[in-house]
Scaffold this motif. Structure first.
Motif, PDB file in Angstrom:
ATOM      1  N   ASN A 116      28.520  83.169  -2.858  1.00 56.65           N
ATOM      2  CA  ASN A 116      27.844  82.068  -2.174  1.00 56.65           C
ATOM      3  C   ASN A 116      26.594  81.652  -2.949  1.00 56.65           C
ATOM      4  O   ASN A 116      26.429  82.031  -4.111  1.00 56.65           O
ATOM      5  CB  ASN A 116      27.511  82.470  -0.722  1.00 56.65           C
ATOM      6  CG  ASN A 116      26.646  83.729  -0.674  1.00 56.65           C
ATOM      7  OD1 ASN A 116      25.868  83.992  -1.595  1.00 56.65           O
ATOM      8  ND2 ASN A 116      26.799  84.510   0.385  1.00 56.65           N
ATOM      9  N   ASP A 117      25.706  80.925  -2.293  1.00 53.55           N
ATOM     10  CA  ASP A 117      24.491  80.471  -2.985  1.00 53.55           C
ATOM     11  C   ASP A 117      23.558  81.624  -3.347  1.00 53.55           C
ATOM     12  O   ASP A 117      22.711  81.496  -4.216  1.00 53.55           O
ATOM     13  CB  ASP A 117      23.701  79.502  -2.079  1.00 53.55           C
ATOM     14  CG  ASP A 117      24.456  78.198  -1.890  1.00 53.55           C
ATOM     15  OD1 ASP A 117      25.408  77.962  -2.670  1.00 53.55           O
ATOM     16  OD2 ASP A 117      24.108  77.443  -0.972  1.00 53.55           O
ATOM     17  N   ASN A 120      26.746  86.221  -6.607  1.00 51.40           N
ATOM     18  CA  ASN A 120      28.093  86.071  -7.173  1.00 51.40           C
ATOM     19  C   ASN A 120      28.897  87.335  -6.879  1.00 51.40           C
ATOM     20  O   ASN A 120      28.324  88.396  -6.611  1.00 51.40           O
ATOM     21  CB  ASN A 120      28.011  85.885  -8.694  1.00 51.40           C
ATOM     22  CG  ASN A 120      27.335  84.573  -9.071  1.00 51.40           C
ATOM     23  OD1 ASN A 120      27.591  83.530  -8.457  1.00 51.40           O
ATOM     24  ND2 ASN A 120      26.450  84.616 -10.055  1.00 51.40           N
ATOM     25  N   LYS A 149      20.269  85.741  -9.944  1.00 48.21           N
ATOM     26  CA  LYS A 149      21.357  85.727  -8.969  1.00 48.21           C
ATOM     27  C   LYS A 149      22.170  87.004  -9.151  1.00 48.21           C
ATOM     28  O   LYS A 149      22.719  87.257 -10.233  1.00 48.21           O
ATOM     29  CB  LYS A 149      22.229  84.480  -9.152  1.00 48.21           C
ATOM     30  CG  LYS A 149      23.167  84.263  -7.982  1.00 48.21           C
ATOM     31  CD  LYS A 149      23.843  82.902  -8.029  1.00 48.21           C
ATOM     32  CE  LYS A 149      24.683  82.709  -6.768  1.00 48.21           C
ATOM     33  NZ  LYS A 149      25.534  81.530  -6.823  1.00 48.21           N
TER      34      LYS A 149
END
Ligand SMILES: [Zn+2]
Length: 277
Positions: A116-117, A120, A149
């Motif tokens: 999702n935002d 990963n 991220k």
């Protein structure tokens, strides 16, 4: 103030000492008034009992300090359990080479972990216990704030999946080596649905920007490194820079303050504490 600062372990030793002194005094006619009048908090007695049952290495890791302060910190950690669902295994459940769960154990309400935002994923069949999922969200938000991220590569694994994995590693590397890096089915933190393997699942991940960030920040969000470097004889596993278990923020603080930041020592202690009256 300084006088009150007693070693936990010293109090343990002095208790033994008191007992010895009593025995001795009967023969040697010494007119000593040992600590008979000292009112000992029954929990300190229990603490001493539990500590006596711990391994020498665990005892050595516990720093000097006030037993009352230790107990107060312990109760904060135990209190947190009430915030989490109580109809499933405790977040502090001890699982290792000597403590296992059955082949049918599956955590309740596993939540799918899709990319999702915030993070990963390496595969699409990942899932976590709700408490760990929420903590992954917090961790990932903080990482994103720092421009990173996270990559989630492994999460919950069923008994059967772990069995296949372990057998494959045994075929590949032989039993002796496989045991050092892979859990036998029923003994993996992954079956509890509270553990995550991040990134590439290789040693060099620890030196990446993501690896360094997770190492530095995980505990603020309740994630604890399960298999640190130099503790294979304690955890049973080689160093795994990528493997973190969710135990909650309070337990991470407790682990760092009193157990040399070694999760295994703390979970062994809690297990021993809770199994004694
Ligand atoms: Zn892992």
């Amino acid at each position: 103030m300084y006088y009150k600062k007693i070693l936990i372990l010293t109090s343990l030793v002095s208790m033994c000492f008191t007992a010895c002194a009593k025995a001795k005094s009967t023969g040697a006619k010494t007119v000593e008034e040992p600590a008979a009048q000292v009112v000992i908090n029954p929990e300190i007695e229990k603490l001493n009992r539990v500590l006596l049952s711990m391994s020498p290495r665990c005892k050595a890791a516990i720093p000097n300090g006030d037993p009352e302060e230790f107990l107060s910190d312990l109760h904060k950690v135990l209190e947190v359990k009430k915030n989490f669902r109580t109809d499933d295994l405790s977040l502090y459940y001890l699982i290792d080479k000597k403590h296992s769960v059955g082949s049918d154990y599956v955590p309740k309400d596993l939540m799918p972990v899709k990319g999702n935002d915030l993070w990963n994923v390496s595969r699409n069949d990942l899932s976590l216990r709700p408490e760990a999922y929420a903590a992954l969200e917090d961790l990932s938000r903080a990482a994103l704030n720092d421009g990173i991220k996270l990559l989630v590569s492994s999460t919950y694994r069923s008994y059967q999946y772990q069995e296949g994995l372990f057998n494959r590693y045994v075929k590949q590397d032989g039993l002796e080596l496989a045991e050092r890096y892979s859990a036998r089915p029923g003994t993996s933190q992954h079956q509890l649905g509270v553990a995550i393997d991040f990134g590439s699942i290789t040693d060099d991940w620890g030196d990446t920007k993501m690896g360094k960030w997770v190492y530095e920040n995980a505990a603020r969000f309740g994630w604890s490194l399960s298999f640190p470097q130099g503790y294979e004889d304690v955890t049973g596993y080689m160093w795994e820079c990528w493997h973190f278990r969710y135990i909650g923020v309070e337990a991470c603080k407790f682990q760092k303050k009193w157990f040399g930041d070694i999760q295994q020592f703390m979970l062994e202690f809690i297990d021993a504490w809770e199994s004694q009256n």
